[in-house]
Design a protein around this motif. Structure first.
Motif, PDB file in Angstrom:
ATOM      1  N   LEU A  49       0.939  -1.086  -0.083  1.00  0.00           N
ATOM      2  CA  LEU A  49       0.024   0.031  -0.029  1.00  0.00           C
ATOM      3  C   LEU A  49       0.947   1.370  -0.015  1.00  0.00           C
ATOM      4  O   LEU A  49       0.373   2.244  -0.822  1.00  0.00           O
ATOM      5  N   ALA A  50       1.973   1.259   0.687  1.00  0.00           N
ATOM      6  CA  ALA A  50       3.095   2.349   0.626  1.00  0.00           C
ATOM      7  C   ALA A  50       3.462   2.705  -0.719  1.00  0.00           C
ATOM      8  O   ALA A  50       3.517   3.824  -1.037  1.00  0.00           O
ATOM      9  N   LYS A  51       3.705   1.408  -1.310  1.00  0.00           N
ATOM     10  CA  LYS A  51       4.483   1.747  -2.670  1.00  0.00           C
ATOM     11  C   LYS A  51       3.100   2.398  -3.948  1.00  0.00           C
ATOM     12  O   LYS A  51       3.349   3.077  -4.563  1.00  0.00           O
ATOM     13  N   MET A  52       2.010   1.565  -3.421  1.00  0.00           N
ATOM     14  CA  MET A  52       0.906   2.204  -4.246  1.00  0.00           C
ATOM     15  C   MET A  52       0.639   3.854  -3.910  1.00  0.00           C
ATOM     16  O   MET A  52       0.251   4.397  -4.902  1.00  0.00           O
ATOM     17  N   TYR A  53       0.743   3.939  -2.697  1.00  0.00           N
ATOM     18  CA  TYR A  53       0.636   5.448  -2.319  1.00  0.00           C
ATOM     19  C   TYR A  53       1.571   6.363  -3.049  1.00  0.00           C
ATOM     20  O   TYR A  53       1.243   7.555  -3.637  1.00  0.00           O
ATOM     21  N   GLN A  54       2.770   5.970  -3.377  1.00  0.00           N
ATOM     22  CA  GLN A  54       3.638   6.811  -4.052  1.00  0.00           C
ATOM     23  C   GLN A  54       3.300   6.775  -5.419  1.00  0.00           C
ATOM     24  O   GLN A  54       3.387   7.959  -5.989  1.00  0.00           O
ATOM     25  N   GLY A  55       2.767   5.781  -6.147  1.00  0.00           N
ATOM     26  CA  GLY A  55       2.387   5.781  -7.509  1.00  0.00           C
ATOM     27  C   GLY A  55       0.916   6.674  -7.504  1.00  0.00           C
ATOM     28  O   GLY A  55       0.762   7.457  -8.423  1.00  0.00           O
ATOM     29  N   TRP A  56      -0.036   6.736  -6.341  1.00  0.00           N
ATOM     30  CA  TRP A  56      -0.973   7.615  -6.144  1.00  0.00           C
ATOM     31  C   TRP A  56      -0.637   9.005  -6.408  1.00  0.00           C
ATOM     32  O   TRP A  56      -1.337   9.680  -6.777  1.00  0.00           O
ATOM     33  N   ARG A  57       0.499   9.490  -5.676  1.00  0.00           N
ATOM     34  CA  ARG A  57       1.054  10.720  -5.570  1.00  0.00           C
ATOM     35  C   ARG A  57       1.657  11.054  -7.010  1.00  0.00           C
ATOM     36  O   ARG A  57       2.226  12.266  -7.104  1.00  0.00           O
ATOM     37  N   GLY A  58       1.644  10.283  -7.928  1.00  0.00           N
ATOM     38  CA  GLY A  58       2.187  10.534  -9.245  1.00  0.00           C
ATOM     39  C   GLY A  58       3.670  10.171  -9.664  1.00  0.00           C
ATOM     40  O   GLY A  58       4.138  10.418 -10.882  1.00  0.00           O
ATOM     41  N   ASN A  59       3.993   9.438  -8.633  1.00  0.00           N
ATOM     42  CA  ASN A  59       5.652   8.814  -8.876  1.00  0.00           C
ATOM     43  C   ASN A  59       5.642   7.661  -9.703  1.00  0.00           C
ATOM     44  O   ASN A  59       4.929   6.785  -9.597  1.00  0.00           O
ATOM     45  N   TRP A  60       6.708   7.683 -10.452  1.00  0.00           N
ATOM     46  CA  TRP A  60       6.967   6.278 -11.017  1.00  0.00           C
ATOM     47  C   TRP A  60       8.258   5.738 -10.484  1.00  0.00           C
ATOM     48  O   TRP A  60       8.675   4.670 -10.542  1.00  0.00           O
ATOM     49  N   ARG A  61       9.162   6.540  -9.939  1.00  0.00           N
ATOM     50  CA  ARG A  61      10.157   5.967  -9.209  1.00  0.00           C
ATOM     51  C   ARG A  61      10.037   5.789  -7.760  1.00  0.00           C
ATOM     52  O   ARG A  61       9.493   6.610  -6.940  1.00  0.00           O
ATOM     53  N   PHE A  62      10.298   4.503  -7.174  1.00  0.00           N
ATOM     54  CA  PHE A  62      10.260   4.215  -5.897  1.00  0.00           C
ATOM     55  C   PHE A  62      11.162   4.745  -5.110  1.00  0.00           C
ATOM     56  O   PHE A  62      12.511   4.522  -5.414  1.00  0.00           O
ATOM     57  N   THR A  63      10.792   5.520  -4.045  1.00  0.00           N
ATOM     58  CA  THR A  63      12.191   6.042  -2.952  1.00  0.00           C
ATOM     59  C   THR A  63      11.788   5.417  -1.647  1.00  0.00           C
ATOM     60  O   THR A  63      10.667   4.954  -1.326  1.00  0.00           O
ATOM     61  N   LEU A  64      12.711   5.178  -0.893  1.00  0.00           N
ATOM     62  CA  LEU A  64      12.513   4.956   0.556  1.00  0.00           C
ATOM     63  C   LEU A  64      12.125   6.040   1.365  1.00  0.00           C
ATOM     64  O   LEU A  64      13.156   7.054   1.508  1.00  0.00           O
ATOM     65  N   PRO A  65      10.954   6.112   1.770  1.00  0.00           N
ATOM     66  CA  PRO A  65      10.489   7.276   2.737  1.00  0.00           C
ATOM     67  C   PRO A  65      11.131   7.763   3.925  1.00  0.00           C
ATOM     68  O   PRO A  65      11.149   8.820   4.365  1.00  0.00           O
ATOM     69  N   TYR A  66      11.755   6.614   4.597  1.00  0.00           N
ATOM     70  CA  TYR A  66      12.141   6.528   5.932  1.00  0.00           C
ATOM     71  C   TYR A  66      13.677   6.617   6.018  1.00  0.00           C
ATOM     72  O   TYR A  66      14.271   5.982   6.914  1.00  0.00           O
ATOM     73  N   THR A  67      14.248   7.412   5.253  1.00  0.00           N
ATOM     74  CA  THR A  67      15.634   7.635   5.403  1.00  0.00           C
ATOM     75  C   THR A  67      15.920   9.139   5.279  1.00  0.00           C
ATOM     76  O   THR A  67      15.150   9.960   4.832  1.00  0.00           O
ATOM     77  N   ALA A  68      17.132   9.535   5.537  1.00  0.00           N
ATOM     78  CA  ALA A  68      17.603  10.879   5.828  1.00  0.00           C
ATOM     79  C   ALA A  68      17.698  11.497   4.192  1.00  0.00           C
ATOM     80  O   ALA A  68      17.274  12.604   4.118  1.00  0.00           O
ATOM     81  N   ASP A  69      17.884  10.550   3.511  1.00  0.00           N
ATOM     82  CA  ASP A  69      18.283  10.929   2.028  1.00  0.00           C
ATOM     83  C   ASP A  69      17.616   9.873   0.904  1.00  0.00           C
ATOM     84  O   ASP A  69      18.215   8.818   0.714  1.00  0.00           O
TER      85      ASP A  69
END
Length: 169
Positions: A49-69
């Motif tokens: 669901l978290a990955k789907m949420y990134q797609g829902w926000r319009g992203n096609w590149r997956f990022t790790l959301p819980y990192t400093a960078d």
């Protein structure tokens, strides 16, 4: 019974068996509980669901959301990112898209199994038996329960078609 009717009945049994528990869980939570959408493998389910949420926000590149960078992201998990785009375009909840995709995936799996056995076995009886076993059975892990063991066919969703259809798209 004709072969296609047999496949349809087994398929219907499987689809009902993988759908009714989710509907029941969603309806019986009550005011004190909220059904999160998953009956097993909740950690993986929520990561999907978290990955789907990134797609829902319009992203096609997956990022790790819980990192400093989080970096620039990468083109991985495109299936789930794509499902997020579908949810956004259709304006439906991510969880609904996940479960509809899970059911459609189960139907595709059943179709593939039927065609596989049609090419593998000349006998309709063998095809029907192989299809029913493949679609509805799991391993022999239940034999280990009296000895206190918990076999992988109860929790590794990708090992058997039924469990896979029950938990993943």
């Amino acid at each position: 019974m004709k072969e296609k009717q047999f496949y349809f009945i087994i398929g219907l049994v499987l689809i009902l068996a993988i759908t009714i528990p989710y509907i029941y869980a969603a309806q019986t939570g009550g005011a004190e509980h909220i059904f999160g959408g998953f009956l097993m493998n909740t950690q993986d389910g929520n990561s999907y669901l978290a990955k789907m949420y990134q797609g829902w926000r319009g992203n096609w590149r997956f990022t790790l959301p819980y990192t400093a960078d989080p970096g620039e992201g990468g083109y991985i998990f495109l299936f789930y990112l794509g499902l997020g785009h579908v949810a956004r375009i259709l304006n439906v909840p991510l969880l609904l898209v996940f479960h509809v995709t899970r059911i459609l995936g189960a139907m595709c799996m059943l179709w593939a199994l039927a065609h596989f056995y049609e090419t593998l076995f000349p006998s309709p009886q063998r095809r029907k038996l192989a299809f029913a076993i493949s679609a509805l059975a799991s391993g022999l892990g239940w034999l280990a329960i009296p000895f206190g063991a918990f076999a992988s066919d109860f929790w590794v969703a990708e090992t058997y078609p039924f469990l896979s259809a029950y938990s993943n798209p």
